[in-house]
Scaffold this motif. Structure first.
Motif, short mmCIF file in Angstrom:
data_model
loop_
_atom_site.label_atom_id
_atom_site.label_comp_id
_atom_site.label_asym_id
_atom_site.label_seq_id
_atom_site.Cartn_x
_atom_site.Cartn_y
_atom_site.Cartn_z
N GLN A 149 0.82 -1.21 0.00
CA GLN A 149 0.00 0.00 0.00
C GLN A 149 0.86 1.26 0.00
OE1 GLN A 149 -2.86 -0.43 3.21
NE2 GLN A 149 -4.07 -1.91 2.05
N LEU A 150 1.97 1.25 0.73
CA LEU A 150 2.86 2.41 0.70
C LEU A 150 3.46 2.56 -0.70
CD1 LEU A 150 4.35 4.74 1.96
CD2 LEU A 150 6.09 3.13 2.80
N ASN A 151 3.76 1.45 -1.35
CA ASN A 151 4.29 1.53 -2.70
C ASN A 151 3.28 2.16 -3.66
OD1 ASN A 151 6.29 0.83 -4.82
ND2 ASN A 151 4.68 -0.53 -5.53
N VAL A 152 2.00 1.83 -3.49
CA VAL A 152 0.96 2.45 -4.33
C VAL A 152 0.96 3.97 -4.12
CG1 VAL A 152 -1.53 2.69 -4.68
CG2 VAL A 152 -0.50 0.41 -4.50
N ARG A 153 1.00 4.40 -2.86
CA ARG A 153 1.02 5.84 -2.57
C ARG A 153 2.25 6.49 -3.22
NH1 ARG A 153 0.29 3.82 2.72
NH2 ARG A 153 -1.86 3.90 3.45
N ASN A 154 3.39 5.82 -3.09
CA ASN A 154 4.63 6.37 -3.64
C ASN A 154 4.57 6.50 -5.16
OD1 ASN A 154 5.69 6.44 -1.07
ND2 ASN A 154 6.84 4.53 -1.28
N GLN A 155 4.00 5.50 -5.82
CA GLN A 155 3.93 5.55 -7.28
C GLN A 155 2.98 6.65 -7.75
OE1 GLN A 155 6.37 3.95 -8.62
NE2 GLN A 155 6.71 3.11 -6.57
N LEU A 156 1.94 6.92 -6.99
CA LEU A 156 1.06 8.04 -7.31
C LEU A 156 1.82 9.35 -7.20
CD1 LEU A 156 -2.19 6.89 -5.47
CD2 LEU A 156 -1.89 7.09 -7.94
N GLY A 178 -5.67 5.12 -6.09
CA GLY A 178 -4.82 4.05 -5.57
C GLY A 178 -5.69 2.90 -5.11
N TRP A 179 -5.37 1.70 -5.56
CA TRP A 179 -6.13 0.50 -5.18
C TRP A 179 -5.20 -0.56 -4.61
CZ3 TRP A 179 -9.91 -1.06 -9.73
CH2 TRP A 179 -10.84 -0.03 -9.93
N TYR A 180 -5.78 -1.35 -3.71
CA TYR A 180 -5.11 -2.54 -3.21
C TYR A 180 -6.07 -3.71 -3.41
CZ TYR A 180 -3.23 -5.96 0.10
OH TYR A 180 -2.74 -7.11 0.69
N TYR A 181 -5.66 -4.68 -4.21
CA TYR A 181 -6.51 -5.80 -4.58
C TYR A 181 -6.10 -7.05 -3.82
CZ TYR A 181 -8.15 -9.68 -7.57
OH TYR A 181 -8.72 -10.84 -8.04
N GLU A 182 -7.08 -7.69 -3.17
CA GLU A 182 -6.82 -8.94 -2.45
C GLU A 182 -7.11 -10.12 -3.37
OE1 GLU A 182 -9.15 -9.04 1.11
OE2 GLU A 182 -7.89 -7.58 2.15
N LEU A 191 -7.84 3.97 -1.99
CA LEU A 191 -7.13 4.99 -1.23
C LEU A 191 -8.01 6.22 -1.10
CD1 LEU A 191 -4.47 5.90 0.11
CD2 LEU A 191 -3.72 6.69 -2.15
N ASP A 192 -8.34 6.57 0.14
CA ASP A 192 -9.18 7.74 0.39
C ASP A 192 -8.32 8.99 0.52
OD1 ASP A 192 -11.54 6.35 0.31
OD2 ASP A 192 -11.74 6.14 2.48
N GLU A 193 -8.99 10.13 0.60
CA GLU A 193 -8.28 11.40 0.70
C GLU A 193 -7.46 11.51 1.97
OE1 GLU A 193 -10.92 14.65 0.18
OE2 GLU A 193 -11.43 14.12 -1.89
N ASP A 194 -7.82 10.74 3.00
CA ASP A 194 -7.07 10.80 4.26
C ASP A 194 -5.84 9.89 4.24
OD1 ASP A 194 -8.12 8.26 4.45
OD2 ASP A 194 -9.27 8.63 6.29
N GLY A 195 -5.58 9.26 3.09
CA GLY A 195 -4.39 8.44 2.95
C GLY A 195 -4.55 7.00 3.39
N ARG A 196 -5.78 6.59 3.70
CA ARG A 196 -6.02 5.22 4.14
C ARG A 196 -6.75 4.44 3.05
NH1 ARG A 196 -7.47 5.11 10.56
NH2 ARG A 196 -5.87 6.58 11.25
N PHE A 197 -6.50 3.13 3.02
CA PHE A 197 -7.17 2.25 2.08
C PHE A 197 -8.42 1.66 2.73
CE2 PHE A 197 -3.03 2.51 0.19
CZ PHE A 197 -3.23 2.33 -1.17
N ARG A 198 -9.54 1.78 2.05
CA ARG A 198 -10.80 1.28 2.60
C ARG A 198 -11.59 0.54 1.52
NH1 ARG A 198 -10.39 6.39 5.20
NH2 ARG A 198 -10.41 6.21 7.47
N VAL A 199 -12.39 -0.43 1.98
CA VAL A 199 -13.30 -1.14 1.09
C VAL A 199 -14.61 -0.37 1.05
CG1 VAL A 199 -14.55 -3.28 0.68
CG2 VAL A 199 -12.24 -3.36 1.64
#
Length: 202
Positions: A149-156, A178-182, A191-199
């Motif tokens: 997830q940090l890598n996704v943020r970094n690439q953005l 930004g997405w994280y796929y399980e 990835l929300d505006e607050d920097g957290r990943f949520r479903v």
């Protein structure tokens, strides 16, 4: 391989190429989004999004890494794809999608010996510096999910440094996601505006 080959040979019989959908594709492509994700064979953008042919423009590589913008214009398949997607195709959304069970991020997390894979090692060096805070330098053992997830943020963040992306974002014509796929559940964490990943949704 035989099954793949058989399915390829029967593709024309399984798809209605006489219908409007495929006829329209001969005019050109007008994708809604650029989808940047890992080369991992378990991650299939069209399957995940339900996209039809022509709806998404794909960029795939180990670890869904976006190389830093090169002001001198050195050859790069990633940079060329991003440039083409924004300048020619006019996509209005870019998704950077990391995933669970990622081998590339796992290699960084666990400090895998990549001496026998020098090109892989050099490629992952693009992502490694920005991940040091979660790679156990202080004896920590972060979950692989955290690394991905940090890598996704970094690439953005890297994407935002591309002049063409910066300009289109500033003009309100481009949105980054930004997405994280399980892999094992099919859940998409956004990835929300607050920097957290949520479903979101069900």
């Amino acid at each position: 391989m035989k099954e793949l080959l058989d399915r390829a040979r029967s593709f024309k019989r399984r798809v209605d190429f006489e219908g409007d959908e495929y006829r329209k594709l001969t005019v050109g492509q007008f994708p809604e989004a650029l989808f940047i994700t890992c080369s991992d064979s378990r991650v299939i953008p069209a399957l995940i999004t339900g996209a039809r042919p022509g709806e998404i423009f794909e960029l795939r590589n180990a670890g869904n890494i976006v190389p830093p913008h090169d002001a001198y214009g050195a050859a790069s398949g990633e940079a060329a794809t991003i440039e083409y997607a924004l300048e020619v195709l006019g996509v209005q959304d870019i998704v950077v999608c990391g995933h669970s069970h990622c081998g590339a991020m796992g290699a960084l997390k666990y400090g895998a010996d990549l001496s026998g894979l020098p090109r892989v090692d050099a490629w992952l060096d693009l992502a490694r510096p920005a991940l040091t805070s979660v790679l156990g330098e202080r004896g920590e053992d972060p979950a692989l999910r955290e690394v991905v997830q940090l890598n996704v943020r970094n690439q953005l963040d890297v994407l935002r440094e591309y002049p063409v992306a910066r300009q289109t974002i500033g003009a309100g014509r481009l949105r980054l996601h930004g997405w994280y796929y399980e892999i094992d559940t099919g859940r998409i964490h956004e990835l929300d505006e607050d920097g957290r990943f949520r479903v979101h949704g069900s």
